[in-house]
Design a protein around this motif. Sequence first.
Motif, mmCIF file in Angstrom:
data_model
loop_
_atom_site.group_PDB
_atom_site.id
_atom_site.type_symbol
_atom_site.label_atom_id
_atom_site.label_comp_id
_atom_site.label_asym_id
_atom_site.label_seq_id
_atom_site.Cartn_x
_atom_site.Cartn_y
_atom_site.Cartn_z
ATOM 1 N N ALA A 184 0.917 -1.118 0.031
ATOM 2 C CA ALA A 184 0.137 -0.120 -0.030
ATOM 3 C C ALA A 184 0.835 1.204 -0.020
ATOM 4 O O ALA A 184 0.469 1.987 -0.690
ATOM 5 C CB ALA A 184 -0.944 0.142 1.183
ATOM 6 N N LYS A 185 1.906 1.446 0.665
ATOM 7 C CA LYS A 185 2.933 2.226 0.866
ATOM 8 C C LYS A 185 3.467 2.661 -0.679
ATOM 9 O O LYS A 185 3.437 3.786 -0.763
ATOM 10 C CB LYS A 185 3.879 2.062 1.913
ATOM 11 C CG LYS A 185 3.514 2.488 3.211
ATOM 12 C CD LYS A 185 4.547 2.345 4.190
ATOM 13 C CE LYS A 185 4.250 2.429 5.676
ATOM 14 N NZ LYS A 185 5.257 2.276 6.532
ATOM 15 N N ALA A 186 3.908 1.609 -1.224
ATOM 16 C CA ALA A 186 4.540 1.635 -2.465
ATOM 17 C C ALA A 186 3.728 2.087 -3.585
ATOM 18 O O ALA A 186 3.930 2.897 -4.324
ATOM 19 C CB ALA A 186 5.130 0.489 -2.924
ATOM 20 N N GLN A 212 2.912 8.188 10.778
ATOM 21 C CA GLN A 212 3.039 6.721 10.412
ATOM 22 C C GLN A 212 4.590 6.371 10.535
ATOM 23 O O GLN A 212 5.115 5.336 10.941
ATOM 24 C CB GLN A 212 2.500 6.240 9.370
ATOM 25 C CG GLN A 212 0.946 6.197 9.524
ATOM 26 C CD GLN A 212 0.261 5.156 8.785
ATOM 27 O OE1 GLN A 212 0.463 5.022 7.640
ATOM 28 N NE2 GLN A 212 -0.648 4.292 9.057
ATOM 29 N N ASP A 213 5.467 7.027 9.850
ATOM 30 C CA ASP A 213 6.980 6.645 9.414
ATOM 31 C C ASP A 213 7.874 7.284 10.630
ATOM 32 O O ASP A 213 9.022 6.799 10.848
ATOM 33 C CB ASP A 213 7.422 7.132 8.236
ATOM 34 C CG ASP A 213 6.336 6.305 7.073
ATOM 35 O OD1 ASP A 213 6.266 5.258 7.347
ATOM 36 O OD2 ASP A 213 6.029 6.984 6.162
ATOM 37 N N ILE A 214 7.448 8.443 11.199
ATOM 38 C CA ILE A 214 8.486 9.159 12.111
ATOM 39 C C ILE A 214 8.102 9.170 13.560
ATOM 40 O O ILE A 214 8.585 8.702 14.369
ATOM 41 C CB ILE A 214 8.792 10.555 11.613
ATOM 42 C CG1 ILE A 214 9.423 10.421 10.457
ATOM 43 C CG2 ILE A 214 9.764 11.390 12.513
ATOM 44 C CD1 ILE A 214 9.629 11.860 9.336
ATOM 45 N N LEU A 215 6.947 9.819 13.731
ATOM 46 C CA LEU A 215 6.600 10.068 15.120
ATOM 47 C C LEU A 215 6.041 8.883 15.876
ATOM 48 O O LEU A 215 6.228 8.467 17.355
ATOM 49 C CB LEU A 215 5.590 11.230 15.321
ATOM 50 C CG LEU A 215 6.049 12.486 14.700
ATOM 51 C CD1 LEU A 215 4.924 13.607 15.097
ATOM 52 C CD2 LEU A 215 7.512 12.878 15.515
ATOM 53 N N ALA A 237 -8.972 -3.956 10.724
ATOM 54 C CA ALA A 237 -9.730 -4.147 9.580
ATOM 55 C C ALA A 237 -8.672 -4.715 8.676
ATOM 56 O O ALA A 237 -9.423 -5.563 7.499
ATOM 57 C CB ALA A 237 -9.876 -2.494 8.989
ATOM 58 N N ASP A 238 -7.461 -4.811 8.652
ATOM 59 C CA ASP A 238 -6.600 -5.875 7.915
ATOM 60 C C ASP A 238 -7.009 -7.193 8.092
ATOM 61 O O ASP A 238 -6.661 -8.342 7.360
ATOM 62 C CB ASP A 238 -5.397 -5.576 8.058
ATOM 63 C CG ASP A 238 -4.777 -3.964 7.745
ATOM 64 O OD1 ASP A 238 -5.299 -3.690 6.530
ATOM 65 O OD2 ASP A 238 -3.945 -3.489 8.277
ATOM 66 N N GLU A 253 -3.376 1.574 6.502
ATOM 67 C CA GLU A 253 -2.240 2.461 5.788
ATOM 68 C C GLU A 253 -2.451 4.146 5.686
ATOM 69 O O GLU A 253 -3.615 4.173 5.085
ATOM 70 C CB GLU A 253 -2.034 1.759 4.580
ATOM 71 C CG GLU A 253 -0.935 2.668 3.646
ATOM 72 C CD GLU A 253 0.375 3.352 4.411
ATOM 73 O OE1 GLU A 253 0.454 4.596 4.141
ATOM 74 O OE2 GLU A 253 0.705 2.448 5.000
ATOM 75 N N GLY A 254 -1.840 5.027 6.210
ATOM 76 C CA GLY A 254 -2.537 6.393 6.484
ATOM 77 C C GLY A 254 -2.254 7.033 5.083
ATOM 78 O O GLY A 254 -3.388 7.886 4.764
#
Length: 317
Positions: free
Chosen positions: A93-95, A146-149, A281-282, A299-300
């Motif tokens: 999903a990110k890609a 989602q990726d940092i904080l 949900a996943d 996935e945000g």
Amino acid sequence: MSDPVGALSLNSSALKQEELFPIREVSRLTGVNSVTLRAWERRYGLLQPTRTESGHRLYSQADIESVRSILAWTERGVTVSKVGKILAKSSSAKAASAPVYEVATASEWQQWQTQVRIAVGCFDDLQLDRLYGQIFSSYPLPVVFQDILMPLWQDLLMRHDDVSQASEWLFYDTFLRGRALQRLHAMRSQTEERVLLAALPGHCRELELLVTGLLLSDSSAAVTVLGVGQPLGELAYLCERIKPLGLVLFSNQPPNEQLPQTLKRLALAVNCPVSLTGACADLIEDVLSGTAIACLGSEGRLMSRRLQQFLAGHLDT
């Protein structure tokens, strides 16, 4: 505002050459012993370290983040055998959803996290606020949270029992909740249309719910986040009074056997479309396929888009 790259003292050579870690260092950083790391690789294919000429494993920063993600899922009660499918779906999903300007290296995010961790360790709210502003000036909202904080928040939470970690986590959690509430309020003032977001009882912490509200919001509809502990039995009454565009339920815990029927009954009781988001949900998407309830995933970068498609009648359920 200061240049975030300069603030982190990044240089091109540091970004081009990714640091690799031996298995003992990964074990120290994550708390997962070497035997378990090897099992996750061999038995489940969850990790793919590189090998030296002599056969020793070397792990990237992305591998370390994967280990922490696996730990987060297993802490929620998800079996290791199911984690691979979830991580693969999230990675795909990110890609598929991230435009070129969002793409950044894991090492770059790690350097931001290091700066934030230092500020948290010093309980320096002013420096933490400056870093927060710099990060938001560099990346879109889904990457920021989602990726940092949030990975750092999760890491501190898992180390909650270590000396001083409880105080650091609480300090960081309080800071992020305040900033998330500010952004939700600003979004709410831009439009009168709204969607209700409620957590399944006992299925998340407040910050996870607030961040999900931010990720779901867009210019066409703001998200009103109901308090953690909101009784499911009163959601029909709230929807009748508020008349939202839709109701989104949130859970970061594995579903139990009764959940599908509970959700179906709720969908019949409320006067608006119902969807589910978060880790749950996943895991339950296949079970709810073909029902009136949409699964928005966790996935945000995709949640808001999928919600708008669902409300417009363009998302298969």
